[in-house]
Design a protein around this motif. Structure first.
Motif, PDB file in Angstrom:
ATOM      1  N   ARG B 341       0.833  -1.206   0.000  1.00  0.00           N
ATOM      2  CA  ARG B 341       0.000   0.000   0.000  1.00  0.00           C
ATOM      3  C   ARG B 341       0.857   1.241   0.000  1.00  0.00           C
ATOM      4  NH1 ARG B 341      -5.729  -0.475   0.679  1.00  0.00           N
ATOM      5  NH2 ARG B 341      -6.088  -2.164   2.142  1.00  0.00           N
ATOM      6  N   LEU B 396      -4.521  -4.082  12.184  1.00  0.00           N
ATOM      7  CA  LEU B 396      -4.260  -5.503  11.983  1.00  0.00           C
ATOM      8  C   LEU B 396      -2.850  -5.933  12.367  1.00  0.00           C
ATOM      9  CD1 LEU B 396      -6.063  -6.301   8.625  1.00  0.00           C
ATOM     10  CD2 LEU B 396      -6.830  -6.747  10.937  1.00  0.00           C
ATOM     11  N   ILE B 497     -11.760  -6.442  13.875  1.00  0.00           N
ATOM     12  CA  ILE B 497     -12.327  -6.609  12.538  1.00  0.00           C
ATOM     13  C   ILE B 497     -13.349  -5.527  12.266  1.00  0.00           C
ATOM     14  CG2 ILE B 497     -13.834  -7.988  11.115  1.00  0.00           C
ATOM     15  CD1 ILE B 497     -12.587 -10.329  11.826  1.00  0.00           C
ATOM     16  N   VAL B 498     -14.176  -5.280  13.268  1.00  0.00           N
ATOM     17  CA  VAL B 498     -15.196  -4.255  13.080  1.00  0.00           C
ATOM     18  C   VAL B 498     -14.530  -2.918  12.781  1.00  0.00           C
ATOM     19  CG1 VAL B 498     -16.974  -2.939  14.261  1.00  0.00           C
ATOM     20  CG2 VAL B 498     -16.960  -5.400  14.448  1.00  0.00           C
ATOM     21  N   TYR B 500     -11.621  -2.424  11.530  1.00  0.00           N
ATOM     22  CA  TYR B 500     -10.973  -2.464  10.217  1.00  0.00           C
ATOM     23  C   TYR B 500     -11.988  -2.242   9.114  1.00  0.00           C
ATOM     24  CZ  TYR B 500      -7.953  -3.971   6.428  1.00  0.00           C
ATOM     25  OH  TYR B 500      -7.215  -4.014   5.277  1.00  0.00           O
ATOM     26  N   LEU B 501     -13.113  -2.926   9.261  1.00  0.00           N
ATOM     27  CA  LEU B 501     -14.167  -2.758   8.267  1.00  0.00           C
ATOM     28  C   LEU B 501     -14.639  -1.307   8.221  1.00  0.00           C
ATOM     29  CD1 LEU B 501     -16.433  -5.896   8.445  1.00  0.00           C
ATOM     30  CD2 LEU B 501     -15.457  -4.860   6.423  1.00  0.00           C
ATOM     31  N   GLU B 502     -14.738  -0.722   9.396  1.00  0.00           N
ATOM     32  CA  GLU B 502     -15.171   0.677   9.428  1.00  0.00           C
ATOM     33  C   GLU B 502     -14.183   1.559   8.677  1.00  0.00           C
ATOM     34  OE1 GLU B 502     -15.602   1.295  13.589  1.00  0.00           O
ATOM     35  OE2 GLU B 502     -17.679   0.606  13.589  1.00  0.00           O
ATOM     36  N   LEU B 504     -12.179   0.603   6.265  1.00  0.00           N
ATOM     37  CA  LEU B 504     -12.289   0.298   4.844  1.00  0.00           C
ATOM     38  C   LEU B 504     -13.466   1.055   4.240  1.00  0.00           C
ATOM     39  CD1 LEU B 504     -11.863  -3.548   4.302  1.00  0.00           C
ATOM     40  CD2 LEU B 504     -10.408  -1.736   3.458  1.00  0.00           C
ATOM     41  N   LEU B 505     -14.571   0.999   4.970  1.00  0.00           N
ATOM     42  CA  LEU B 505     -15.785   1.608   4.475  1.00  0.00           C
ATOM     43  C   LEU B 505     -15.604   3.115   4.340  1.00  0.00           C
ATOM     44  CD1 LEU B 505     -18.542   0.786   3.642  1.00  0.00           C
ATOM     45  CD2 LEU B 505     -19.353   1.097   5.958  1.00  0.00           C
ATOM     46  N   GLN B 508     -13.561   3.888   1.423  1.00  0.00           N
ATOM     47  CA  GLN B 508     -14.311   3.624   0.203  1.00  0.00           C
ATOM     48  C   GLN B 508     -15.285   4.758  -0.094  1.00  0.00           C
ATOM     49  OE1 GLN B 508     -13.063   1.110  -1.189  1.00  0.00           O
ATOM     50  NE2 GLN B 508     -14.388   0.853  -2.955  1.00  0.00           N
ATOM     51  N   HIS B 509     -15.947   5.245   0.943  1.00  0.00           N
ATOM     52  CA  HIS B 509     -16.894   6.345   0.739  1.00  0.00           C
ATOM     53  C   HIS B 509     -16.193   7.579   0.202  1.00  0.00           C
ATOM     54  CE1 HIS B 509     -20.109   4.514   3.554  1.00  0.00           C
ATOM     55  NE2 HIS B 509     -20.398   4.291   2.302  1.00  0.00           N
ATOM     56  N   LEU B 511     -13.502   7.584  -1.491  1.00  0.00           N
ATOM     57  CA  LEU B 511     -13.112   7.284  -2.868  1.00  0.00           C
ATOM     58  C   LEU B 511     -14.272   7.591  -3.814  1.00  0.00           C
ATOM     59  CD1 LEU B 511     -10.588   6.080  -4.140  1.00  0.00           C
ATOM     60  CD2 LEU B 511     -11.660   3.860  -4.016  1.00  0.00           C
ATOM     61  N   VAL B 512     -15.466   7.141  -3.412  1.00  0.00           N
ATOM     62  CA  VAL B 512     -16.649   7.399  -4.232  1.00  0.00           C
ATOM     63  C   VAL B 512     -16.804   8.897  -4.459  1.00  0.00           C
ATOM     64  CG1 VAL B 512     -19.169   7.313  -4.237  1.00  0.00           C
ATOM     65  CG2 VAL B 512     -17.888   5.295  -3.612  1.00  0.00           C
ATOM     66  N   TRP B 515     -14.411  10.211  -7.130  1.00  0.00           N
ATOM     67  CA  TRP B 515     -14.820   9.906  -8.505  1.00  0.00           C
ATOM     68  C   TRP B 515     -16.027  10.727  -8.916  1.00  0.00           C
ATOM     69  CZ3 TRP B 515     -11.092   8.235 -11.017  1.00  0.00           C
ATOM     70  CH2 TRP B 515     -10.245   7.237 -10.542  1.00  0.00           C
ATOM     71  N   GLU B 516     -16.954  10.900  -7.990  1.00  0.00           N
ATOM     72  CA  GLU B 516     -18.140  11.684  -8.314  1.00  0.00           C
ATOM     73  C   GLU B 516     -17.774  13.122  -8.639  1.00  0.00           C
ATOM     74  OE1 GLU B 516     -20.597  10.974  -4.939  1.00  0.00           O
ATOM     75  OE2 GLU B 516     -21.699   9.354  -5.937  1.00  0.00           O
TER      76      GLU B 516
END
Lengths: 374, 526
Positions: B341, B396, B497-498, B500-502, B504-505, B508-509, B511-512, B515-516
């Motif tokens: 990364r 992690l 994990i929770v 980490y997912l948060e 990631l999310l 990702q948001h 990132l969206v 692009w928008e």
């Protein structure tokens, strides 16, 4: 895309040309090319190998009796791909750049397809019989090589001309030349840097896959705590797997749109360079011819003959010049349009991928939270 | 305390604040002001180690919590087994009943003599007769009758210059536990203080079979850079890594019920000036572990079969060793992920520059603008990648690294038990010899030496019986510790994990959004 007009027109629609399939037999790639007939709903499909494309390009270069040929910017043909096993990825990357990446030669086929579409859409080139024959005849063009077109004759001179600094025929072309040099270099750099990014994205995908697999090794059913821990590891594995797929998608999006676009742009810039040289050489040749004839005719001292000759030479020169100017205009607007389409396509693809994975991560998160609050 | 936060962990901080938060967890002042303390604990909570979730199935805990607040000053936390047992049975138990909470109470049960039965561990030992409440997650607080302890390590500051320089960290505590003098307080500590703490509690508790959380590792290279004054991102990263590790270390220490009771721990948290810890050279975590590893190799070579519960210990030890290997492998995989990364960051930045240059020579103005926008988008993505690399690492990689070392500490625990067993064996064999000696004396009819022999036998008989009790107790403790550890581990990983997912999310948001923002620019090219 423009449809060709009038005499000796192409019998298929330029925009319908597709490379629908590619098969590999040892070192040889065979491409299936489909197109739509103009005046009927019938489709045509032919099979071609790279050498046939090369033949087409040569034929385009060496068209006789085509006024102003020297002024045309020829759509660039991608280099030949060498798919043999001994060809490592680094070699392939050096040779083909972006087109070497992607699965099953997808990018490479797209680039070839684009080449055919560009040729077919060119107002002058589309009239070349070789193109029609290439697209329609079930028999391959065969081993018709050895037709030395203008390009071959001048290829060596091109190198020499580049080294010397010649005053250009016209200021207009001088400007073009300067712009082009910059743009060509920068496009190449941008393409290479994007290639680095894509390679790293692919490495990331691989690392994720490796991590996800390793997590599966943690499964252990011995007691309640071990089971709980295993569940957690498997969940994490799923998440990392999703990240893996995310990166693969992102890399492939990059490849299929922006990568292709930049690569094309790069090659077009190179093609423009070649065009300039050809132009210069053509003009130079005309100059030389004029001087030669002038010396000869001087003895005869027949003024009318001299003047007639002078006029003919000027006419040829002006024709080349005007074709060249048209070409450059067309080149620029087409290029901007092409880049625009690639950028939009890329952005849309990446946006969709980003949304798709945001949704997926969100679902995973919900599942995690629910699972653990039981 | 800060009841302002809901159940969910706080949202991942914005990028703009990210660096600031991770680097310096800024506190407004050093005053022990209730409200001011909240900020750091927002951050601190993002790396908690205690559970936020479910009670365990097969409930071994009572529905209502009962809490001990005993002002216990352990003169020695050593092997005075009778005293210890007495302490607990006679301690004042003040019952504070809460509503049945379905989440996140941490209840650890102290050793009780009657309950300690090595062969039927899960049921009898964990009789919920005496429960010690230790630490509570803020977001799980319901009615105010639960006790909390939150710890944050913040504000790294370089003190001094050159090779004598060191980093000083602020250790802040927020608690409702009455054994502390104040509710909110903070002190400054340096790395060697943490190592000193480890040395002290390890000396006392590891012999009992407790799992002692290992401190963060020493790093000569990292610290030298800091001392020399290199103000680059790698030394900032090093300091942040260490700060976070020290925080996690303390949180694990106080999560352990026996350790929390230890006066050294309290002193560490409360006392303004600590005597400088010396001789921490040899006693950094890995150093200690290495010593014990060598011992364990020797021990393992002996064929010792104690009793049938041994199978449990043997297979558990094997499990622990396997898991340690697995986690090492996982850690290596995550490490590689983090590095890739970082590479992506660099490549993205370079690509962005190349696109910006392309845009600057482009004549078509709309295309030029689009290319500049593209360069900006790529720049933003570089930041996102950077942020995600941080997450990968801190959520992690560090988790896995911590657990590799914790598993090492678990192994130490087992080895302690072995040692105690060994001592018992030796005492038994000595006793046997003394008895034989007595028998010989009787037969040889030497009455004058007989008294001595009898005295010897008495001495060794009592030793044997004490060592037996020790061994029972250690076995008990180790077993409990291991079970507690495993539950803890599962909870810890779940939480991470929770998180980490948060993260990631969140990435990702953003990132969206990037692009928008770019799409209209691309469409505007004419």
């Amino acid at each position: 895309m423009e449809v060709s007009s009038a005499e000796a027109a192409l019998s298929v629609s330029a925009s319908s040309i597709r490379i629908t399939d590619v098969t590999q037999d040892g070192d040889v790639l065979t491409f299936a090319i489909a197109s739509q007939k103009l005046n009927s709903s019938a489709g045509v499909c032919v099979f071609r190998i790279y050498e046939d494309f090369d033949w087409l390009q040569q034929s385009l270069f060496s068209q006789e009796n085509l006024p102003g040929l020297q002024g045309i910017i020829f759509p660039p043909l991608p280099s030949k791909a060498l798919p043999s096993q001994s060809n490592t990825q680094t070699k392939a990357l050096k040779q083909l750049g972006f087109l070497a990446l992607g699965q099953d030669w997808q990018s490479y086929c797209k680039a070839l397809e684009f080449y055919l579409q560009q040729v077919a859409a060119h107002p002058t080139l589309c009239k070349c019989k070789a193109l029609d024959s290439f697209l329609i005849n079930s028999e391959s063009p065969g081993k018709q090589r050895g037709r030395k077109g203008i390009f071959n004759r001048l290829s060596q001179a091109v190198e020499e001309m580049r080294k010397e600094s010649h005053k250009d025929v016209d200021n207009f072309f001088q400007n073009e030349r300067n712009k082009n040099t910059n743009l060509a270099a920068l496009s190449k750099v941008a393409t290479e840097k994007l290639l680095d990014v894509v390679m790293t994205e692919q490495k990331l995908a691989l690392a994720c896959g490796h991590f996800a697999t390793s997590l599966h090794l943690c499964v252990n059913q011995d007691d309640a705590a071990a089971v709980a821990f295993s569940k957690v590891c498997l969940k994490l594995s799923d998440v990392i797997e999703a990240v893996n797929r995310n990166f693969e998608k992102v890399a492939s999006n990059d490849l299929s749109t922006l990568g292709l676009g930049l690569d094309l742009e790069s090659r077009y810039q190179e093609a423009e360079k070649v065009w300039e040289c050809v132009l210069m050489i053509a003009c130079k040749l005309i100059e030389l011819e004029t001087v030669k004839k002038g010396t000869e005719k001087a003895k005869a001292s027949k003024r009318e003959v001299m003047e007639a000759f002078q006029k003919a030479v000027e006419k040829e020169f002006n024709l080349i010049s005007s074709v060249a100017k048209q070409e450059i205009e067309r080149f620029h607007s087409s290029r901007v349009n092409v880049l625009k389409n690639f950028l939009i396509g890329w952005c849309e693809l990446q946006l969709n991928t980003a949304k798709e994975f945001a949704e997926l991560y969100s679902q995973h998160l919900e599942a995690c939270r629910n699972m653990y609050s039981e | 305390m800060s009841g302002g936060c809901g159940r969910n962990p706080p949202p991942f901080p914005d990028n703009e604040d990210q660096e600031a938060e991770l680097d310096t967890r800024v506190l407004d002042s050093d005053e022990d002001d209730d409200d001011e303390g909240e900020d750091i604990f927002t951050g601190a909570r993002s790396k908690p180690i205690t559970p936020t979730s479910a009670p365990d199935e097969g409930d071994i805990f009572s529905e209502e919590g009962s809490y001990i607040r005993s002002d216990v000053h352990h003169a020695t936390n050593g092997l005075h087994s009778d005293e210890e047992l007495d302490l607990f049975t006679e301690a004042t138990v003040e019952l504070t009943l809460t509503n049945t909470t379905s989440q996140g109470r941490r209840e650890i049960i102290g050793p009780t003599a009657s309950a300690c039965n090595t062969t039927h561990v899960p049921n009898s030992i964990l009789k919920p007769s005496i429960v010690t409440k230790t630490m509570e997650e803020l977001e799980e607080e319901e009615s105010g009758d639960q006790f909390e302890l939150n710890i944050a390590v913040t504000n790294p500051e370089k003190i001094g210059d050159g090779m004598n320089a060191y980093m000083s960290y602020k250790v802040s505590t927020q608690t409702t536990l009455p054994m502390f003098l104040n509710k909110t307080f903070s002190v400054r500590r340096r790395f060697s203080d943490f190592l000193g703490l480890y040395e002290k509690i390890s000396a006392k508790h590891s012999l009992l079979g407790c799992i002692i959380p290992p401190p963060p590792q020493k790093s000569v290279v990292g610290m030298t850079k800091v001392k020399v004054g290199k103000e680059d991102s790698s030394s900032a990263e090093f300091v942040e890594k260490r700060r976070a590790a020290l925080e996690r270390y303390l949180q694990r220490v106080v999560a352990h019920p026996s350790l929390l009771q230890d006066p050294d721990v309290r002193e560490f948290l409360e006392r303004d000036e600590l005597p400088r810890a010396v001789n921490t050279q040899a006693l950094s975590g890995p150093g200690l572990l290495k010593m014990i590893n060598r011992a364990s190799d020797a021990v393992n070579k002996m064929t010792i079969k104690m009793n049938e519960s041994d199978n449990w210990f043997e297979s558990k030890l094997q499990e622990v060793e396997n898991e340690e290997q697995l986690l090492r492998r996982l850690h290596a995989a995550v490490d590689s992920l983090v590095n890739h990364r970082k590479e992506l960051c660099i490549n993205t930045a370079v690509f962005s520059k190349s696109v910006a240059m392309l845009g600057s020579v482009e004549e078509n103005s709309a295309l030029s603008r689009a290319l500049s926008q593209l360069a900006e988008v790529e720049d933003k993505m570089e930041q996102l990648h950077q942020q995600q690399a941080f997450s990968d690492f801190f959520i992690l990689a560090e988790l896995l690294a911590d657990y590799v070392r914790l598993l090492g500490a678990v192994r130490c625990c087992f080895e302690q038990r072995m040692k105690v067993w060994q001592r018992l064996q030796e005492a038994q064999s000595t006793l046997q010899k003394k008895r034989e000696a007595e028998a010989k004396l009787l037969w040889a009819n030497k009455p004058e030496k007989l008294q001595q022999a009898k005295d010897d036998i008495n001495e060794w008989e009592s030793k044997v019986s004490q060592y037996e009790r020790d061994f029972e107790r250690v076995t008990c403790t180790v077993r409990k510790e291991v079970l507690r550890f495993e539950k803890e581990k599962a909870r810890d990983f779940k939480q991470h994990i929770v998180k980490y997912l948060e993260s990631l999310l969140h990435t990702q948001h953003r990132l969206v959004k990037c692009w928008e923002a770019f799409l209209p620019e691309a469409k505007a090219i004419a």
